[in-house]
Design a protein around this motif. Structure first.
Motif, PDB file in Angstrom:
ATOM      1  N   ALA A  86       0.859  -1.181   0.000  1.00 27.23           N
ATOM      2  CA  ALA A  86       0.000   0.000   0.000  1.00 27.23           C
ATOM      3  C   ALA A  86       0.891   1.225   0.000  1.00 27.23           C
ATOM      4  O   ALA A  86       2.096   1.143   0.267  1.00 27.23           O
ATOM      5  CB  ALA A  86      -0.926  -0.006   1.219  1.00 27.23           C
ATOM      6  N   HIS A  87       0.290   2.389  -0.288  1.00 29.71           N
ATOM      7  CA  HIS A  87       1.070   3.630  -0.267  1.00 29.71           C
ATOM      8  C   HIS A  87       0.174   4.787   0.158  1.00 29.71           C
ATOM      9  O   HIS A  87      -0.725   5.206  -0.575  1.00 29.71           O
ATOM     10  CB  HIS A  87       1.672   3.913  -1.642  1.00 29.71           C
ATOM     11  N   GLU A  88       0.383   5.259   1.376  1.00 31.17           N
ATOM     12  CA  GLU A  88      -0.288   6.450   1.898  1.00 31.17           C
ATOM     13  C   GLU A  88      -1.808   6.364   1.761  1.00 31.17           C
ATOM     14  O   GLU A  88      -2.472   7.373   1.494  1.00 31.17           O
ATOM     15  CB  GLU A  88       0.256   7.700   1.201  1.00 31.17           C
ATOM     16  N   ALA A  89      -2.357   5.171   1.955  1.00 30.50           N
ATOM     17  CA  ALA A  89      -3.805   4.943   1.910  1.00 30.50           C
ATOM     18  C   ALA A  89      -4.428   5.395   0.593  1.00 30.50           C
ATOM     19  O   ALA A  89      -5.619   5.719   0.531  1.00 30.50           O
ATOM     20  CB  ALA A  89      -4.498   5.626   3.084  1.00 30.50           C
ATOM     21  N   GLN A  90      -3.637   5.397  -0.482  1.00 26.99           N
ATOM     22  CA  GLN A  90      -4.188   5.726  -1.790  1.00 26.99           C
ATOM     23  C   GLN A  90      -4.990   4.545  -2.330  1.00 26.99           C
ATOM     24  O   GLN A  90      -4.802   3.399  -1.926  1.00 26.99           O
ATOM     25  CB  GLN A  90      -3.062   6.092  -2.757  1.00 26.99           C
ATOM     26  N   ASN A  91      -5.889   4.821  -3.266  1.00 29.14           N
ATOM     27  CA  ASN A  91      -6.698   3.773  -3.872  1.00 29.14           C
ATOM     28  C   ASN A  91      -5.827   2.889  -4.756  1.00 29.14           C
ATOM     29  O   ASN A  91      -4.928   3.368  -5.450  1.00 29.14           O
ATOM     30  CB  ASN A  91      -7.823   4.381  -4.714  1.00 29.14           C
ATOM     31  N   CYS A  92      -6.104   1.587  -4.730  1.00 26.14           N
ATOM     32  CA  CYS A  92      -5.322   0.611  -5.489  1.00 26.14           C
ATOM     33  C   CYS A  92      -6.135   0.036  -6.645  1.00 26.14           C
ATOM     34  O   CYS A  92      -7.350  -0.181  -6.519  1.00 26.14           O
ATOM     35  CB  CYS A  92      -4.867  -0.533  -4.576  1.00 26.14           C
ATOM     36  N   PHE A  93      -5.450  -0.231  -7.742  1.00 26.04           N
ATOM     37  CA  PHE A  93      -6.089  -0.796  -8.932  1.00 26.04           C
ATOM     38  C   PHE A  93      -5.132  -1.800  -9.569  1.00 26.04           C
ATOM     39  O   PHE A  93      -3.916  -1.661  -9.474  1.00 26.04           O
ATOM     40  CB  PHE A  93      -6.432   0.312  -9.943  1.00 26.04           C
ATOM     41  N   ILE A  94      -5.687  -2.811 -10.207  1.00 23.76           N
ATOM     42  CA  ILE A  94      -4.895  -3.828 -10.897  1.00 23.76           C
ATOM     43  C   ILE A  94      -5.200  -3.777 -12.389  1.00 23.76           C
ATOM     44  O   ILE A  94      -6.365  -3.757 -12.802  1.00 23.76           O
ATOM     45  CB  ILE A  94      -5.186  -5.237 -10.338  1.00 23.76           C
ATOM     46  N   VAL A  95      -4.143  -3.738 -13.187  1.00 22.25           N
ATOM     47  CA  VAL A  95      -4.275  -3.723 -14.643  1.00 22.25           C
ATOM     48  C   VAL A  95      -3.690  -5.018 -15.191  1.00 22.25           C
ATOM     49  O   VAL A  95      -2.558  -5.387 -14.850  1.00 22.25           O
ATOM     50  CB  VAL A  95      -3.534  -2.516 -15.255  1.00 22.25           C
ATOM     51  N   ASP A  96      -4.451  -5.724 -16.015  1.00 31.83           N
ATOM     52  CA  ASP A  96      -3.957  -6.918 -16.702  1.00 31.83           C
ATOM     53  C   ASP A  96      -3.345  -6.489 -18.028  1.00 31.83           C
ATOM     54  O   ASP A  96      -4.063  -6.061 -18.944  1.00 31.83           O
ATOM     55  CB  ASP A  96      -5.095  -7.916 -16.937  1.00 31.83           C
ATOM     56  N   VAL A  97      -2.029  -6.583 -18.127  1.00 34.74           N
ATOM     57  CA  VAL A  97      -1.326  -6.233 -19.355  1.00 34.74           C
ATOM     58  C   VAL A  97      -1.181  -7.496 -20.193  1.00 34.74           C
ATOM     59  O   VAL A  97      -0.666  -8.514 -19.723  1.00 34.74           O
ATOM     60  CB  VAL A  97       0.059  -5.634 -19.042  1.00 34.74           C
TER      61      VAL A  97
END
Length: 225
Positions: A86-97
């Motif tokens: 995690a980083h500073e409670a920022q929103n997380c997203f996953i991208v399938d490349v």
């Protein structure tokens, strides 16, 4: 002990398969079985037999320092176990490349990614030294990429008929087949007279998508890592 804190919504469950999944809106869980890469300092917890190294093995056996845009270094995570990022409670997203895809991402938005992905650090064409040089990471290959964003990102379609102009501090990334250049929205005289609005934006042309965050302010904490 009883509390909503211990509900299934918050409880970490054993991984059923290797790889990356969303733990929740603010963190990504990675079941490591071999090697993966992550932003240094982003690991918030882990269990199992994992090793964290500052350098990753490059092509031809040469060691290279993995550095994303804005000088944010990466680390290699090796072994078997589970790690949370995690980083500073920022929103997380996953991208399938997928094979043939090309995704350009601002370094500050990179959280973690599969070792099967290839990445290069490139200067944004047409940007010169504006915005700190605009060094971005270009991801190709096949695998999953974990991103962070302050707030909920906005994805804007770009077409040959409708180029998109974005603030250089707000852009998260964009897809392949988009060309970039700097666009000045005000005349020199207007800026001298104190005209309103942004003076310079990044112009994206072609066919694809651009991702922007709902903030143009550069986070100060990110500069301290």
């Amino acid at each position: 002990m009883k509390s909503d804190l211990f509900s299934s919504d918050h409880m970490a469950q054993p991984a059923h398969a290797p790889g990356m999944t969303l733990q929740n809106a603010k963190s990504i869980k990675y079941a490591v079985n071999g090697e993966m890469h992550a932003r240094q300092g982003a690991m918030i917890a882990y269990r199992g037999a994992l090793q964290f190294e500052r350098k990753s093995q490059g092509v031809g056996g040469m060691l290279k320092r993995a550095v994303t845009g804005e000088g944010l270094p990466l680390m290699a995570v090796r072994g078997q176990g589970e790690a949370w990022f995690a980083h500073e409670a920022q929103n997380c997203f996953i991208v399938d490349v997928e094979p043939g895809d090309v995704l350009t991402v601002n370094g500050r938005n990179v959280l973690c990614f599969d070792a099967t992905l290839s990445y290069e650090i490139k200067t944004v064409k047409g940007a010169g030294m504006t915005g700190g040089g605009l060094f971005n990471s270009v991801f190709t290959g096949a695998g999953r990429l974990g991103l962070v964003c302050e707030g909920t990102p906005l994805v804007i379609p770009v077409s040959p008929q409708q180029p998109v102009y974005v603030d250089t501090d707000a852009v998260v990334g964009w897809t392949a087949h988009l060309s970039t250049s700097l666009h000045r929205s005000q005349s020199i005289g207007s800026m001298i007279r104190g005209g309103s609005g942004e003076a310079v934006q990044l112009k994206l042309e072609g066919e694809g998508y651009v991702i922007v965050r709902p903030s143009e302010a550069t986070p100060q904490k990110a500069q301290q890592h």
